[in-house]
Design a protein around this motif. Sequence first.
Motif, mmCIF file in Angstrom:
data_model
loop_
_atom_site.group_PDB
_atom_site.id
_atom_site.type_symbol
_atom_site.label_atom_id
_atom_site.label_comp_id
_atom_site.label_asym_id
_atom_site.label_seq_id
_atom_site.Cartn_x
_atom_site.Cartn_y
_atom_site.Cartn_z
ATOM 1 N N LEU A 167 0.605 -1.584 0.391
ATOM 2 C CA LEU A 167 -0.194 -0.312 0.358
ATOM 3 C C LEU A 167 0.549 1.261 -0.045
ATOM 4 O O LEU A 167 1.874 1.466 0.925
ATOM 5 C CB LEU A 167 -0.812 -0.438 1.325
ATOM 6 C CG LEU A 167 -1.881 -0.960 1.737
ATOM 7 C CD1 LEU A 167 -2.799 -1.201 2.700
ATOM 8 C CD2 LEU A 167 -2.844 -0.685 0.212
ATOM 9 N N ASN A 168 0.530 2.623 -0.892
ATOM 10 C CA ASN A 168 0.690 3.481 -0.591
ATOM 11 C C ASN A 168 0.097 4.406 -0.045
ATOM 12 O O ASN A 168 -0.974 4.797 -0.147
ATOM 13 C CB ASN A 168 1.786 3.474 -2.498
ATOM 14 C CG ASN A 168 2.679 2.451 -2.543
ATOM 15 O OD1 ASN A 168 3.176 2.714 -2.550
ATOM 16 N ND2 ASN A 168 1.755 1.697 -3.396
ATOM 17 N N ALA A 169 0.749 5.672 0.107
ATOM 18 C CA ALA A 169 0.228 7.202 0.596
ATOM 19 C C ALA A 169 -0.081 8.382 -1.053
ATOM 20 O O ALA A 169 0.930 8.040 -1.387
ATOM 21 C CB ALA A 169 0.579 7.549 1.855
ATOM 22 N N PRO A 176 4.506 17.851 2.446
ATOM 23 C CA PRO A 176 6.289 17.993 2.887
ATOM 24 C C PRO A 176 6.523 16.633 3.218
ATOM 25 O O PRO A 176 7.763 16.359 3.041
ATOM 26 C CB PRO A 176 5.998 18.163 4.516
ATOM 27 C CG PRO A 176 4.438 18.866 4.841
ATOM 28 C CD PRO A 176 3.527 18.617 3.103
ATOM 29 N N LEU A 177 5.729 14.930 2.829
ATOM 30 C CA LEU A 177 6.338 14.352 2.972
ATOM 31 C C LEU A 177 6.494 13.019 1.286
ATOM 32 O O LEU A 177 6.947 12.120 1.499
ATOM 33 C CB LEU A 177 5.374 12.912 3.566
ATOM 34 C CG LEU A 177 4.983 13.368 5.497
ATOM 35 C CD1 LEU A 177 3.950 12.487 5.301
ATOM 36 C CD2 LEU A 177 6.570 12.576 6.069
ATOM 37 N N ALA A 178 6.226 14.053 0.344
ATOM 38 C CA ALA A 178 6.000 13.749 -0.671
ATOM 39 C C ALA A 178 7.764 12.833 -1.472
ATOM 40 O O ALA A 178 7.434 12.284 -2.421
ATOM 41 C CB ALA A 178 5.813 14.663 -1.650
ATOM 42 N N LYS A 179 8.322 14.030 -0.748
ATOM 43 C CA LYS A 179 10.174 13.070 -1.236
ATOM 44 C C LYS A 179 10.242 12.011 -0.730
ATOM 45 O O LYS A 179 11.518 12.219 -0.948
ATOM 46 C CB LYS A 179 10.808 14.599 -1.048
ATOM 47 C CG LYS A 179 10.023 15.500 -2.457
ATOM 48 C CD LYS A 179 11.407 16.591 -2.824
ATOM 49 C CE LYS A 179 10.999 17.767 -3.496
ATOM 50 N NZ LYS A 179 11.939 19.467 -3.640
ATOM 51 N N LYS A 180 9.617 12.473 -0.193
ATOM 52 C CA LYS A 180 10.543 10.638 0.845
ATOM 53 C C LYS A 180 10.206 9.559 0.489
ATOM 54 O O LYS A 180 9.699 8.830 -0.424
ATOM 55 C CB LYS A 180 9.931 10.774 3.034
ATOM 56 C CG LYS A 180 9.793 12.160 2.892
ATOM 57 C CD LYS A 180 9.167 10.783 4.915
ATOM 58 C CE LYS A 180 10.493 10.858 4.972
ATOM 59 N NZ LYS A 180 10.127 10.687 7.070
ATOM 60 N N VAL A 259 3.626 7.785 -2.753
ATOM 61 C CA VAL A 259 4.893 7.669 -1.675
ATOM 62 C C VAL A 259 4.288 6.023 -0.451
ATOM 63 O O VAL A 259 3.531 6.231 0.469
ATOM 64 C CB VAL A 259 5.464 7.908 -0.052
ATOM 65 C CG1 VAL A 259 6.367 7.882 1.026
ATOM 66 C CG2 VAL A 259 5.246 9.584 -0.765
ATOM 67 N N PRO A 260 5.382 4.363 -0.337
ATOM 68 C CA PRO A 260 5.043 3.356 0.057
ATOM 69 C C PRO A 260 4.768 3.482 1.580
ATOM 70 O O PRO A 260 5.957 4.646 1.794
ATOM 71 C CB PRO A 260 6.524 3.043 -0.327
ATOM 72 C CG PRO A 260 7.440 3.053 -1.683
ATOM 73 C CD PRO A 260 6.811 4.502 -1.304
ATOM 74 N N LEU A 261 3.964 3.092 1.943
ATOM 75 C CA LEU A 261 4.188 2.860 3.417
ATOM 76 C C LEU A 261 4.813 1.502 4.220
ATOM 77 O O LEU A 261 4.899 0.391 3.211
ATOM 78 C CB LEU A 261 2.579 2.175 3.944
ATOM 79 C CG LEU A 261 1.198 3.295 3.353
ATOM 80 C CD1 LEU A 261 0.811 2.734 4.190
ATOM 81 C CD2 LEU A 261 1.570 5.056 4.186
#
Length: 302
Positions: A167-169, A176-180, A259-261
């Motif tokens: 699952l991914n977000a 702010p979390l997009a580049k993680k 973004v993968p969880l």
Amino acid sequence: MELRHLRYFIAVAENGGFARAARLLHVSQSAISVQIRDLEEELGASLFDREKHKIRLTYHGELFLQDAKTVLAFADGAVANVQRSLRGEVGTLTIGFFAGGTGTCFPAIIKEFKRRFQDVQVSLVEMTTAMHYKALQAGTIDVAFTRPMPPSDAATLHFEHLHSDRLNALILKSHPLAKKRSILIRELANERFILPDRNYSPFAFDKVISLCADAGFSPRIGATTMVGSGMAALVEAGEGVAILVRSSTILHHNELALVPLADRTAFIDLVIAWSPQRENPVLRSFLELALKMRKRPGLSRK
């Protein structure tokens, strides 16, 4: 008139006499003579000219020979079709699936089955996962590529695990979390969530709720949608974040990031489901192939 009458008649006609036909059929010559005589009496016509110890077809026999061959060919074909149906090589198969959740295994399995079983008529029906359960029980579809079943349906349907998708977000690229490289779902605790409508995707809805609960919070639900494309549209509109599997359709949205969880249980299963009360040889052939192919590299997660 029985099929053996026709077989005896054709054997005599094609082998030039009763003796040779008897040897080929492994029966006595007298038995063949009796059967041919019965056939001629039923037809009311002589099929062979027996003068001077030579056997040849009469005019009526020539006509009857063609029809007899046709009848036997149809009979033999009918027997062959039954045997093929017993082996699951002929018939129909209706397969349910849902968009965006079948991964690479679904098209590979369908393509290989159609290659191997070219006389099986395959129909593909797209529907929501909730509809799969009812359709399987009603016999509208024979098998479904779907999510695990709720307990109320598990008692009447069988399923086998095919593979698990991470699952991914789905968030805005400006987030702010997009580049993680990956995140934990607890990092989204203060966000509003766009969830799949539970009436249409009960397992996916419950999975997100469970992930959030394991992380120590209850998600604030901003909206629910029927399909993944609707979730993407709402995320892009700034209505919240979504949790779903990777999809080429989703990635077409230039303003979104997937973004993968990293959570240990952040996977959702794809299963193949069917009704054991409605099993038939074609379905068993399909299940055997599908379950064998799930073990191939690239079609399942270890």
